[in-house]
Design an enzyme around this catalytic site. Structure first.
Site, PDB file in Angstrom:
ATOM      1  N   THR A 179     100.382  -4.636  63.296  1.00 34.21           N
ATOM      2  CA  THR A 179     101.625  -4.638  62.513  1.00 34.21           C
ATOM      3  C   THR A 179     102.850  -4.237  63.317  1.00 34.21           C
ATOM      4  OG1 THR A 179     101.128  -2.410  61.724  1.00 34.21           O
ATOM      5  CG2 THR A 179     100.437  -4.236  60.319  1.00 34.21           C
ATOM      6  N   SER A 180     102.655  -3.757  64.541  1.00 37.35           N
ATOM      7  CA  SER A 180     103.807  -3.375  65.368  1.00 37.35           C
ATOM      8  C   SER A 180     103.395  -3.358  66.827  1.00 37.35           C
ATOM      9  CB  SER A 180     104.324  -1.983  64.962  1.00 37.35           C
ATOM     10  OG  SER A 180     103.329  -1.011  65.246  1.00 37.35           O
ATOM     11  N   TYR A 220      94.093  12.779  73.463  1.00 37.16           N
ATOM     12  CA  TYR A 220      94.439  11.356  73.613  1.00 37.16           C
ATOM     13  C   TYR A 220      93.669  10.758  74.794  1.00 37.16           C
ATOM     14  CZ  TYR A 220      97.116   7.070  74.302  1.00 37.16           C
ATOM     15  OH  TYR A 220      97.472   5.746  74.453  1.00 37.16           O
ATOM     16  N   SER A 241      94.123   2.654  78.320  1.00 40.25           N
ATOM     17  CA  SER A 241      95.282   3.293  78.919  1.00 40.25           C
ATOM     18  C   SER A 241      94.919   3.845  80.279  1.00 40.25           C
ATOM     19  CB  SER A 241      95.727   4.427  78.009  1.00 40.25           C
ATOM     20  OG  SER A 241      96.474   5.372  78.721  1.00 40.25           O
ATOM     21  N   ILE A 271     102.397  -3.669  70.651  1.00 38.77           N
ATOM     22  CA  ILE A 271     101.586  -4.623  71.412  1.00 38.77           C
ATOM     23  C   ILE A 271     100.703  -5.457  70.481  1.00 38.77           C
ATOM     24  CG2 ILE A 271      99.687  -4.799  73.092  1.00 38.77           C
ATOM     25  CD1 ILE A 271     100.966  -2.422  74.540  1.00 38.77           C
ATOM     26  N   GLY A 272     100.189  -4.836  69.417  1.00 39.02           N
ATOM     27  CA  GLY A 272      99.320  -5.560  68.488  1.00 39.02           C
ATOM     28  C   GLY A 272     100.023  -6.730  67.828  1.00 39.02           C
TER      29      GLY A 272
END
Length: 270
Positions: A17-18, A172, A147, A20-21
């Site tokens: 929905t935002s 993370y 990442s 890179i995706g």
């Protein structure tokens, strides 16, 4: 890459929905793929599909919105059930949904540290449940959007929730390392990719400025293309195949992580 290479492909993109995706979904659909757009809620997924139809002149029939909040593993199971029912053959799963670990130690309703669940465990569970659709024909693959920070991480086997010593960066990094290690699981062919430092919600973890999400997405889309040969467990830094952190290539670590993940998502090993 010719524009038609993806015309018969069906790809599920999580976190579409935002950032890179959304750009990955756009580029895949522009090249003819049927894209299953995952969002946290049905409204967000539908809005993303509408946005792509309006701004990229993509045929609405090629976009299928799906919803699941990855902080609830039962929603991940429901998502997988619906995908398999509606798309028994899936060519590619892009495990992209991600979040920065919060400042304060946060545990989900399932009892897991939130970044570990959203960034890794939910994707682990989804991949396992979609295995029949991904392997129904040869060539199915999984692309984990990882990442470069996975290199700074370690998996706290005795305390994966990091309840004893919490640091948002360590939490993370652990989630990204786990996702990268998981690509070496032999069940489904999978690779990991660091799409570069992009100007998305996660940018503050890395730097002050980054490339556009579209540039990052291009590296993800390339790995979805059946014309691009991949090796199971490979790790890419943008377009370059490089060695991941040593843990990501250790068979013992892969097995240990699968055991831990099965335990945490409540799966009994088949």
């Amino acid at each position: 890459m010719s524009d038609a290479t993806l015309s018969s492909r069906t790809v599920l993109v999580t976190g579409a929905t935002s950032g890179i995706g959304l750009e990955t979904a756009r580029q895949l659909a522009e090249r003819g793929a049927t894209v299953l757009l995952h969002g946290r809620t049905a409204e967000e997924a539908r809005a993303a599909a509408d946005r792509l139809v309006a701004t990229a002149s993509i045929d609405a029939d090629r976009l299928c919105p799906f919803a699941a909040d990855f902080t609830h593993l039962d929603e991940v199971e429901t998502l997988a059930t619906r995908v398999v029912a509606e798309h028994p053959h899936l060519d590619v799963l892009v495990n992209n949904a991600g979040m920065a670990a919060p400042e304060r130690h946060t545990v989900t309703v399932d009892g897991n540290e939130i970044a570990f669940q959203v960034n890794f465990l939910a994707h682990y569970l989804l991949t396992c449940l979609l295995e029949p659709a991904l392997t129904s024909d040869p060539g199915g693959r999984v692309v984990n959007v990882s990442s470069s920070l996975h290199r700074t991480g370690n998996i706290s086997w005795a305390d994966p929730n990091r309840a004893r010593r919490y640091s948002r960066l360590a939490a993370y990094a652990q989630s990204q390392l786990a996702l990268t290690v998981f690509a070496a699981d032999p069940r489904v062919t999978a690779v990991s990719v660091h799409p570069g430092v992009c100007d998305t919600a996660l940018l503050p973890l890395y730097a002050h400025d980054g490339v556009t999400p579209a540039e990052g997405a291009a590296h993800v889309v390339r790995l979805c293309d059946p014309a691009v040969e991949i090796v199971n467990g490979a790790y890419y830094d943008r377009a370059e195949r490089v060695a991941p952190a040593p843990a990501a290539t250790e068979g013992r670590t892969v097995q240990r992580l699968n055991k831990l993940a099965d335990l945490l998502v409540g799966r009994t090993a088949a």
